[in-house]
Design an enzyme around this catalytic site. Sequence first.
Site, short mmCIF file in Angstrom:
data_model
loop_
_atom_site.label_atom_id
_atom_site.label_comp_id
_atom_site.label_asym_id
_atom_site.label_seq_id
_atom_site.Cartn_x
_atom_site.Cartn_y
_atom_site.Cartn_z
N ASN A 25 -29.64 -7.95 -54.14
CA ASN A 25 -30.14 -7.94 -53.37
C ASN A 25 -32.18 -8.79 -53.36
O ASN A 25 -31.98 -7.56 -52.61
CB ASN A 25 -30.28 -7.19 -52.30
CG ASN A 25 -30.08 -7.28 -50.69
OD1 ASN A 25 -30.29 -8.94 -50.46
ND2 ASN A 25 -29.86 -6.83 -49.49
N LYS A 44 -32.80 -10.18 -50.50
CA LYS A 44 -33.15 -10.17 -49.64
C LYS A 44 -34.37 -11.49 -49.14
O LYS A 44 -33.49 -12.60 -49.87
CB LYS A 44 -34.37 -9.17 -48.51
CG LYS A 44 -33.32 -7.66 -49.36
CD LYS A 44 -34.03 -6.27 -48.51
CE LYS A 44 -33.31 -5.16 -48.88
NZ LYS A 44 -33.69 -4.31 -48.56
N HIS A 80 -24.97 -5.18 -43.85
CA HIS A 80 -25.82 -4.73 -43.99
C HIS A 80 -27.35 -3.96 -43.35
O HIS A 80 -27.49 -4.71 -42.16
CB HIS A 80 -27.19 -5.38 -44.99
CG HIS A 80 -28.46 -4.96 -46.06
ND1 HIS A 80 -29.01 -4.32 -45.27
CD2 HIS A 80 -28.63 -4.56 -47.67
CE1 HIS A 80 -30.52 -3.54 -46.11
NE2 HIS A 80 -29.27 -3.55 -47.15
N GLU A 134 -30.11 -3.81 -42.49
CA GLU A 134 -30.79 -4.77 -41.39
C GLU A 134 -30.46 -5.81 -40.42
O GLU A 134 -30.84 -6.12 -39.45
CB GLU A 134 -31.96 -6.02 -43.27
CG GLU A 134 -32.79 -4.78 -43.44
CD GLU A 134 -33.13 -4.82 -45.58
OE1 GLU A 134 -32.74 -5.83 -44.80
OE2 GLU A 134 -33.35 -3.74 -45.81
N GLU A 163 -25.48 3.09 -47.70
CA GLU A 163 -26.86 2.80 -48.14
C GLU A 163 -27.43 3.47 -46.76
O GLU A 163 -27.49 2.99 -46.36
CB GLU A 163 -27.01 1.25 -48.26
CG GLU A 163 -26.49 0.09 -49.25
CD GLU A 163 -27.45 -0.70 -49.42
OE1 GLU A 163 -27.90 -1.39 -50.42
OE2 GLU A 163 -27.84 -1.28 -48.51
N GLY A 174 -36.11 0.90 -48.98
CA GLY A 174 -37.31 0.00 -49.34
C GLY A 174 -38.19 1.10 -48.84
O GLY A 174 -39.31 0.93 -48.50
N SER A 232 -32.61 2.27 -52.54
CA SER A 232 -34.71 3.08 -53.33
C SER A 232 -34.08 3.46 -54.97
O SER A 232 -34.88 4.52 -56.13
CB SER A 232 -35.71 3.83 -53.10
OG SER A 232 -35.91 3.45 -51.53
P1 13P Z 1 -34.04 -0.90 -51.83
O1 13P Z 1 -33.54 -1.06 -53.44
O2 13P Z 1 -35.51 -1.99 -51.69
O3 13P Z 1 -34.22 0.29 -51.40
O4 13P Z 1 -32.90 -1.60 -51.07
C1 13P Z 1 -31.66 -0.93 -51.40
C2 13P Z 1 -31.33 -2.01 -49.96
O5 13P Z 1 -30.97 -2.52 -49.00
C3 13P Z 1 -30.51 -2.63 -51.07
O6 13P Z 1 -29.38 -4.21 -50.38
#
Ligand code: 13P
Length: 246
Positions: free
Chosen positions: A9, A11, A93, A95, A164, A170, A208
């Site tokens: 992903n 982002k 997601h 976010e 997640e 992150g 992560s």
């Molecule tokens: P990270 O791997 O940067 O923690 O992000 C995970 C994520 O949100 C994947 O959709």
Amino acid sequence: MRKKLVVGNWKMNGSRAANAVLLAGLREAGPWSADVAVCVPFPYITETALALTGTQLAYGSQDCSAHEQGAYTGEVSSLMLHDLGCRYAIVGHSERRAYHHESDQLVADKAKAALAHGVTPIVCVGETLAEREAGQTEVVVKRQLAAVIHTLTHCIGEIVLAYEPVWAIGTGLTATPEQAQAVHAVLRTQLHAATQKSDAMRILYGGSMKADNAVALLGQPDIDGGLIGGASLKAADFAAICRAAG
Ligand code: 13P
């Protein structure tokens, strides 16, 4: 036996130049025995499709509209994504739930719209740190998944689910393999009650995930792959996770 699936992903990262380097790196690094895909920002879908032609890598988007077409300025429909050859669309997601106030029902509607046009939704669920500390993890993820089960009914077996934990995204904090497995098992049990296909469904872990923790996470019985953020932006890092999934 479920085939592992590793999804990058990206982002809101990338540029035409940076993507070309990343995708060329992935072309060279494969093939892998796991299924692999990248979910890229909308404007880069077409170039990604071209760059990945002839490889095993699939591609997709990071969101889709709950609507099919019409006066929805700024939205992108799964009909369009299908037109561009997308195999997957991430929906729900954390976010988007947090910054765009997406409700459980909207996420479920997006998943339904994706499936209606042959795009597999990767439905994300996960608890915040406050929810985990309040002992609410199971309640939260089950509530999020229940909306999708209720909306998709017999089609629920067609989705990919991703757990997640918000506190692991992150942050460099990863759920331990045992913590992740415990939630995955809860989710599979919930799916099992809804569909006979639950044993074939893939539940990804995201938060992560890196090459050095991927083996332990992916070794858990109900962890069927990864949804990778930061580590999907460098070909070598992402390729190492794809290898770990093999
Ligand atoms: P990270 O791997 O940067 O923690 O992000 C995970 C994520 O949100 C994947 O959709």
